[in-house]
Design an enzyme around this catalytic site. Sequence first.
Site, PDB file in Angstrom:
ATOM      1  CD  GLN A 153      -2.814   1.183   2.467  1.00  0.00           C
ATOM      2  OE1 GLN A 153      -2.339   1.449   3.727  1.00  0.00           O
ATOM      3  NE2 GLN A 153      -4.125   0.791   2.402  1.00  0.00           N
ATOM      4  N   GLY A 154       0.765   1.838  -1.061  1.00  0.00           N
ATOM      5  CA  GLY A 154       1.623   3.422  -0.981  1.00  0.00           C
ATOM      6  C   GLY A 154       0.602   4.667  -0.742  1.00  0.00           C
ATOM      7  CB  SER A 188       1.616   6.746   5.040  1.00  0.00           C
ATOM      8  OG  SER A 188       0.316   6.286   5.452  1.00  0.00           O
ATOM      9  CB  SER A 213       2.988  -3.857   5.752  1.00  0.00           C
ATOM     10  OG  SER A 213       2.661  -2.813   6.606  1.00  0.00           O
ATOM     11  CD  GLU A 233      -6.636   0.190   6.640  1.00  0.00           C
ATOM     12  OE1 GLU A 233      -6.999   1.526   6.057  1.00  0.00           O
ATOM     13  OE2 GLU A 233      -5.493  -0.176   7.137  1.00  0.00           O
ATOM     14  CD  GLU A 255      -4.689  10.264  19.209  1.00  0.00           C
ATOM     15  OE1 GLU A 255      -4.288   9.497  18.289  1.00  0.00           O
ATOM     16  OE2 GLU A 255      -4.740  10.163  20.429  1.00  0.00           O
TER      17      GLU A 255
END
Lengths: 294, 376
Positions: free
Chosen positions: B121-122, B124, B156, B239, B360
């Site tokens: 997964q690209g 962040s 990951s 997710e 948060e």
Amino acid sequence: MRFQLTEDQRALRDGVRGLLARLFGSEALWAAVDGGGLDRGLWRELGAAGFFGLRLAEAEGGVGLGLPEAVLVFEEAGRVLLPGPLVATHLAAGVVPGAATGEVVVTAVGGGELVEWLDEADVVVGDAAGAVALRSVDPLTPLHRVPAGVSAARPGDLFVLLTAAEQLGTAVRACELAVQHARTREQFGRPIGAFQAVKHLCAELLVRVEVARAAVYAAAVTADPVDIAAARLLADEAAVRGARDCLQVHGGMGFTWEADVHLCLKRAWVRAERGGSITESEELLAGELLAEAG
Amino acid sequence: MDLAYSPEEEEFRGRLREWLAKVLPTLPPKPSPDDWPGRRAYDLGWQRMLYDAGYADVHWDASPTVRLIFLEETEKAGAPYVGAGFVGLLHAGPTIAAEGTAEQRARWLPSILRGEEVWCQGFSEPDAGSDLAALRTRARRDGDAYVVSGSKIWTSHAEVADWCELLVRTDTSAPKHRGISWLAMPMDAPGVTVRPLRTLAGSTEFAEVFLDEVRVPVANRVGEENDGWRVTMVTLSYERGTAFVGEVVACRRVLGEVAREARVNGRWDDAGVRRRLGRLNAEFRALWRLTQWNVSEAEASGGVPGVGGSVFKLRYSRVRQELYDVAADVLGPGALDLGRPWVLDRLSSLSYTIAAGTSEIQRNIVGERILGLPKG
């Protein structure tokens, strides 16, 4: 698996919500705080609406519904802070004549050797000999305490579960009050709910409500003692912690007698005692871990 | 309102249980955590077995209840985790299935289901984590390709991935939620550099990915150009949907093991420890009920997970950390020994309130989208 309210259950909940809004709205709540005493007229109206005879067979003059329905009704009662020994009278329906119709008010010796509404009750379940009046912290729940050891039995599972349902309702009320205040109260030129410090308090209020709701409803379906113990712990937390956080969101106003918030907190405290020893519930759940692991 | 499963669902459970009992003893031993090629081969091999037995697409096509049963039974039986297949099976696959063209579905979905290709997964970036829409990796159109430059982080399985679901900025002048596109980038393309990151647990669970003038065919774009944010929200709802079901089952098992250890080593005699274990039992029981509630709700509403996942994740990520703190209390000084069980898990659990949207951010989502509070 359909772990959701059925249409009938939704209709029942909405109907009870409408009924209680009419019978026990904000004005009635404050009249009760100022007036004291149990409103016998209200009690009979609840009886006529099937509040106490809900789980009693139709042949016996009841409504013939089950524990999940009773839990939904007691949640609504908790939401409006309906006063009186509701759980004890409900559990006495079919056992004590007149309880189902609301003609007879029944109270019971609960957890912490406490008895609610003793002076107003017609019948007491359990041994209340030697009971001494307390100056109750909750203006809507007069309390007596019986001497330790006289009535050692811990509260029955249904008593604990229906109490947890009331706690859930009060937690919902606290969450609603907090969110309503956070949306409308302005400081620094904007609603305080826009500030993360306040928004996050409200979010955690809801998280505790939803976790408790899942636990209480599941316990109503299974009637399993361990499920009930879990539901009780989470509902107590949702109500007590929820009322405190709601008070915090209200700021100085939350500390006044005029705000509803303290009524939620005090009732939640009373019910947390009524459910019996929290330690015992935790021990039951701990013991189950070993039983499960073999 | 009930907790009973239909005869068909019970039949599925029985068949799965029987199959698991038969195949699990035939599995090769698990590779060590640092052996990435070994982990890739192991995880893909497991997916291939699921495929051959007809269970491969349970994450996509089965009803939410059947998916719940699948995750519950595989975890209870100690079956391998989805592992390196996670992004392909739970993010990229469902996204391509929902938003891709017929050609794209034919190109990528079978290889994910058969356990042939690994995705990473690209999303962040160093300056765009929780504020995902602030991402800066740029893609400039050049003929039939996008030329991509920038960097990604917390990726990951990047070391062993074949494909990357990549979010890039295709219009730098648009407001930040617009101008983003969703691309499938081959990890062996020239200009892709992977640098493993070491976690506080000492392992290399994720990596930084540097992109220097990487050419990605325009045909690899899923969804419209500049519509990638909407496509991404589809991905993220998966997710936060049923992604944690297996883990809740696992946590309840661990809790039982911790209780047994406490009984053996005498910590059980401490009423404080017993009470904390009891309370955690209440928490995980309630989280399981909440899972059943959310799954029933998803089933009633057509299978799309809602924002209720944020409510679940907030409580779950905190309670999971408490579980390993109690385990440490039970272990005593043993909690300082990396060779003991639960010690690495305790370290790993520190990421739970951060990964997949920090607590948060989840509180903002609950406050704004469920409770209707104004944006800050």
